[in-house]
Enzyme design. Structure first.
Site, PDB file in Angstrom:
ATOM      1  CB  THR A   1      -0.948  -0.005   1.216  1.00 55.47           C
ATOM      2  OG1 THR A   1      -0.245  -0.589   2.313  1.00 55.47           O
ATOM      3  CG2 THR A   1      -2.210  -0.806   0.926  1.00 55.47           C
TER       4      THR A   1
ATOM      5  CD  GLU B   1       8.302   1.909   9.979  1.00 60.75           C
ATOM      6  OE1 GLU B   1       8.315   2.076   8.751  1.00 60.75           O
ATOM      7  OE2 GLU B   1       7.409   2.362  10.719  1.00 60.75           O
TER       8      GLU B   1
HETATM    9 MG    MG Z   1       5.612   1.880   5.726  1.00 59.27          MG
END
Ligand code: MG
Ligand code: BG6
Length: 220
Positions: A17, A171
């Site tokens: 996304t 991350e």
């Molecule tokens: Mg991210």
């Protein structure tokens, strides 16, 4: 210290996304006459909706061009575009290696939390079919400060009932790695080597994520 928790970013780590956020901002940028390229987009990853808009306005030299009400409308416009792009997400949109990693974590009895800046996070987890895999979700609307502030990862650990030192953060954003490091947690960075340069352990893409390799890097 034994690792008992994994705290995941969502966009660009669990599913792609991050790419949809980029396209939605690029579309809004065109309407405002501001060019958003991939290099600048790296600076938007992990950043909340309104803070991203502020960064875009600075980037385009248009900080004084809009009222607060107009900025709210611009952010809503971008979110409308983004919501359309995420409508058809299914479990097939889990990034390569993520189903396997989630399985390894479950088998090892490691707890999971989501630390995403996105208010669309819960609906995306639902569409991916992995809501039940997460013990905790940090609510980004309750944060005093967004990434790169460590608050979201510190809260994730607290919600799991763990110390930061017992958790690993994953991350794909420079701001996210800064947030994990600031929380004094071991950081795993996925993607762009330049953005991930401060991560404690780096992989080029999610298919390279393996619990055994991460634990070896932590020294467990
Ligand atoms: Mg991210
Ligand atoms: C982060 C993304 O996860 O969420 C950012 O990396 C995004 O690009 C932020 O701006 C906020 O997302 P949302 O869905 O609340 O606008």
């Amino acid at each position: 210290m034994t690792i008992k928790g994994f705290i995941f970013d969502l966009d660009g780590v669990i599913t792609d996304t991050a790419e949809y956020h980029y396209h939605a901002w690029k579309t809004l940028g065109k309407k405002m006459g501001i060019e958003i390229d991939r290099e600048f987009n790296e600076k938007l990853k992990g950043i909340s909706r309104m803070d991203s808009l502020d960064r875009i306005l600075v980037h385009g030299g248009k900080t004084d061009s809009y009222t607060e009400t107009e900025k709210e409308a611009l952010a809503a416009d971008k979110n409308g575009e983004y919501v359309k792009l995420i409508e058809d997400i299914t479990p097939a949109d889990l990034l390569p290696g993520i189903p396997e990693l989630l399985g390894e974590l479950k088998a090892a009895g490691i707890k999971l939390a989501l630390a995403s800046a996105s208010k669309n996070g819960p609906v995306i987890l639902e569409r991916l079919g992995i809501t039940a895999d997460f013990d905790e979700i940090v609510d980004p609307s309750l944060l005093a400060k967004g990434k790169p502030d460590p608050e979201i990862f510190i809260k994730g650990a607290h919600q799991l009932g763990l110390e930061s030192s017992e958790c690993i953060g994953v991350e794909d954003a420079e701001a996210g790695i800064d947030a994990i490091n600031g929380a004094e947690m071991f950081s795993v960075g996925v993607g762009d080597p330049e953005s991930m340069k401060d991560a404690n352990y780096r992989v080029a893409n999610t298919s390279e994520l393996s619990l055994v390799k991460i634990m070896a890097a932590v020294g467990n």
